[in-house]
Design a protein around this motif. Structure first.
Motif, PDB file in Angstrom:
ATOM      1  N   GLN A 156       0.816  -1.046   0.102  1.00 31.29           N
ATOM      2  CA  GLN A 156       0.028  -0.028  -0.107  1.00 31.29           C
ATOM      3  C   GLN A 156       0.940   1.328   0.116  1.00 31.29           C
ATOM      4  N   LEU A 157       0.638   2.269  -0.879  1.00 30.41           N
ATOM      5  CA  LEU A 157       1.301   3.449  -0.980  1.00 30.41           C
ATOM      6  C   LEU A 157       0.325   4.504  -0.666  1.00 30.41           C
ATOM      7  N   GLU A 158       0.838   5.591   0.162  1.00 31.15           N
ATOM      8  CA  GLU A 158       0.020   6.663   0.702  1.00 31.15           C
ATOM      9  C   GLU A 158       0.580   7.908   0.525  1.00 31.15           C
ATOM     10  N   LEU A 159      -0.020   8.894   0.198  1.00 38.32           N
ATOM     11  CA  LEU A 159       0.289  10.295   0.042  1.00 38.32           C
ATOM     12  C   LEU A 159      -0.363  11.201   1.169  1.00 38.32           C
ATOM     13  N   ALA A 160       0.337  11.816   1.814  1.00 38.02           N
ATOM     14  CA  ALA A 160      -0.318  12.633   2.966  1.00 38.02           C
ATOM     15  C   ALA A 160       0.277  13.766   3.164  1.00 38.02           C
ATOM     16  N   THR A 161      -0.179  14.849   3.799  1.00 39.47           N
ATOM     17  CA  THR A 161       0.467  16.249   4.163  1.00 39.47           C
ATOM     18  C   THR A 161       1.156  15.853   5.453  1.00 39.47           C
ATOM     19  N   THR A 162       2.463  16.360   5.572  1.00 38.65           N
ATOM     20  CA  THR A 162       3.228  15.989   6.424  1.00 38.65           C
ATOM     21  C   THR A 162       3.997  17.326   7.115  1.00 38.65           C
ATOM     22  N   ALA A 163       3.841  18.346   6.372  1.00 38.33           N
ATOM     23  CA  ALA A 163       4.736  19.535   6.586  1.00 38.33           C
ATOM     24  C   ALA A 163       4.097  20.462   7.563  1.00 38.33           C
ATOM     25  N   SER A 164       5.016  21.115   8.556  1.00 36.38           N
ATOM     26  CA  SER A 164       4.568  22.009   9.341  1.00 36.38           C
ATOM     27  C   SER A 164       4.575  23.598   8.872  1.00 36.38           C
ATOM     28  N   GLU A 165       5.680  23.539   8.039  1.00 40.08           N
ATOM     29  CA  GLU A 165       5.982  25.126   7.408  1.00 40.08           C
ATOM     30  C   GLU A 165       4.778  25.513   6.626  1.00 40.08           C
ATOM     31  N   PRO A 166       4.390  26.290   6.679  1.00 41.21           N
ATOM     32  CA  PRO A 166       3.113  26.743   5.767  1.00 41.21           C
ATOM     33  C   PRO A 166       3.299  26.686   4.358  1.00 41.21           C
ATOM     34  N   ASN A 167       4.437  27.425   3.666  1.00 41.41           N
ATOM     35  CA  ASN A 167       4.752  27.476   2.330  1.00 41.41           C
ATOM     36  C   ASN A 167       4.817  25.695   2.061  1.00 41.41           C
ATOM     37  N   HIS A 168       5.791  24.792   2.610  1.00 41.34           N
ATOM     38  CA  HIS A 168       5.945  23.684   2.388  1.00 41.34           C
ATOM     39  C   HIS A 168       4.528  22.887   2.282  1.00 41.34           C
ATOM     40  N   ARG A 169       3.691  23.106   3.384  1.00 44.30           N
ATOM     41  CA  ARG A 169       2.328  22.473   3.454  1.00 44.30           C
ATOM     42  C   ARG A 169       1.517  22.669   1.996  1.00 44.30           C
ATOM     43  N   GLN A 170       1.652  23.840   1.903  1.00 44.96           N
ATOM     44  CA  GLN A 170       0.893  24.453   0.567  1.00 44.96           C
ATOM     45  C   GLN A 170       1.346  23.616  -0.557  1.00 44.96           C
ATOM     46  N   GLN A 171       2.661  23.564  -0.702  1.00 43.72           N
ATOM     47  CA  GLN A 171       3.128  22.675  -1.804  1.00 43.72           C
ATOM     48  C   GLN A 171       2.663  21.179  -1.975  1.00 43.72           C
ATOM     49  N   GLN A 172       2.472  20.719  -0.583  1.00 37.96           N
ATOM     50  CA  GLN A 172       2.084  19.193  -0.434  1.00 37.96           C
ATOM     51  C   GLN A 172       0.445  19.207  -0.715  1.00 37.96           C
ATOM     52  N   THR A 173      -0.197  20.250  -0.390  1.00 41.99           N
ATOM     53  CA  THR A 173      -1.565  20.029  -0.528  1.00 41.99           C
ATOM     54  C   THR A 173      -1.943  20.370  -1.939  1.00 41.99           C
ATOM     55  N   ALA A 174      -1.122  21.252  -2.822  1.00 40.96           N
ATOM     56  CA  ALA A 174      -1.338  21.285  -4.119  1.00 40.96           C
ATOM     57  C   ALA A 174      -1.118  19.834  -4.879  1.00 40.96           C
ATOM     58  N   LEU A 175      -0.142  19.183  -4.478  1.00 42.73           N
ATOM     59  CA  LEU A 175      -0.078  17.870  -5.037  1.00 42.73           C
ATOM     60  C   LEU A 175      -1.583  16.909  -4.896  1.00 42.73           C
ATOM     61  N   LEU A 176      -1.861  16.937  -3.708  1.00 41.24           N
ATOM     62  CA  LEU A 176      -3.062  16.043  -3.437  1.00 41.24           C
ATOM     63  C   LEU A 176      -4.175  16.526  -4.093  1.00 41.24           C
ATOM     64  N   ALA A 177      -4.332  17.932  -4.398  1.00 41.92           N
ATOM     65  CA  ALA A 177      -5.488  18.516  -5.048  1.00 41.92           C
ATOM     66  C   ALA A 177      -5.491  18.277  -6.385  1.00 41.92           C
ATOM     67  N   LEU A 178      -4.267  17.716  -7.126  1.00 40.26           N
ATOM     68  CA  LEU A 178      -4.437  17.178  -8.430  1.00 40.26           C
ATOM     69  C   LEU A 178      -5.244  16.152  -8.535  1.00 40.26           C
ATOM     70  N   LYS A 179      -5.714  15.974  -9.962  1.00 41.14           N
ATOM     71  CA  LYS A 179      -6.669  14.951 -10.180  1.00 41.14           C
ATOM     72  C   LYS A 179      -6.197  13.395 -10.021  1.00 41.14           C
TER      73      LYS A 179
END
Length: 215
Positions: A156-179
């Motif tokens: 099982q592979l899983e992608l999840a937000t892990t960053a605490s720094e806002p700028n980096h967390r925004q980057q991670q969120t953008a990836l998860l928002a992709l189709k």
């Protein structure tokens, strides 16, 4: 959070090293879980995927643009900083979690109900060093290796937000928002053609693919 199921279809004997021998005739045993069943560690599999993504990105295989942020490439965003020797506040956490690759649950249940069949999952291979001058085996060079038969494992592979720094967390969120947050996975699977130890000696030939179910 986004998940995918990865299938490992081994085409030949493979060896996932346990770091120990049998104490008698085998120098290296295959790593087994508490049910005496074979598996590939998530840590090993994650390392192979990271190396594959590193090459694919360097070769320009990924067409998706990276959202601006602290991570300057897809490898760092997905897997985290490569150099963990830096100060903690200078490293970036990855997003990808990889579980151990194990047998399908139906196969596990059958094998646990028929324990006498478990030893037949494994085989013994032997090698020896040859004296180049005489063509005969060198003394005390015989080595025994326990390998696993060709079979299918699933991780099982899983992608999840892990960053605490806002700028980096925004980057991670953008990836998860992709189709498809796992858009990078299919292109790199062909770059992983062997898994486990002794890959340079012909062991561990495998085909990786994404599946929808695990029976």
């Amino acid at each position: 959070m986004s998940q995918h199921l990865l299938e490992l279809d081994f085409n030949y004997y493979w060896h996932s090293g346990s770091g120990s021998g049998s104490g008698t005739h085998l120098d290296a045993l295959t790593e087994k879980d508490r049910d005496f069943l074979p598996f590939v560690s998530g840590k090993h599999l994650k390392g192979l995927l990271r190396h594959a993504l590193h090459r694919a990105e360097a070769w320009g295989w990924l067409e998706q643009s990276l959202c601006p942020g602290l991570a300057n490439n897809w490898e760092t965003l997905i897997f985290g900083s490569a150099n963990q020797q830096s100060e903690r506040n200078q490293t970036l956490p990855g997003m990808l979690f990889v579980n151990d690759a194990t047998l399908a649950e139906s196969e596990r249940q059958w094998l646990n109900s028929n324990s006498e069949a478990k030893p037949f999952l494994y085989h013994e291979l032997y090698t020896t060093a040859i004296n180049p001058d005489t063509g005969s085996a060198l003394d005390h060079s015989l080595r025994g290796l326990e390998v696993c038969l060709p079979l299918k494992l699933f991780a099982q592979l899983e992608l999840a937000t892990t960053a605490s720094e806002p700028n980096h967390r925004q980057q991670q969120t953008a990836l998860l928002a992709l189709k498809d947050p796992f858009f990078w996975l299919p292109p790199i699977l062909s770059l992983v053609d062997s898994v486990g130890a002794h890959r340079t000696r012909g062991l561990g030939e495998v085909k990786l693919s994404i599946v929808n179910s695990r029976n």
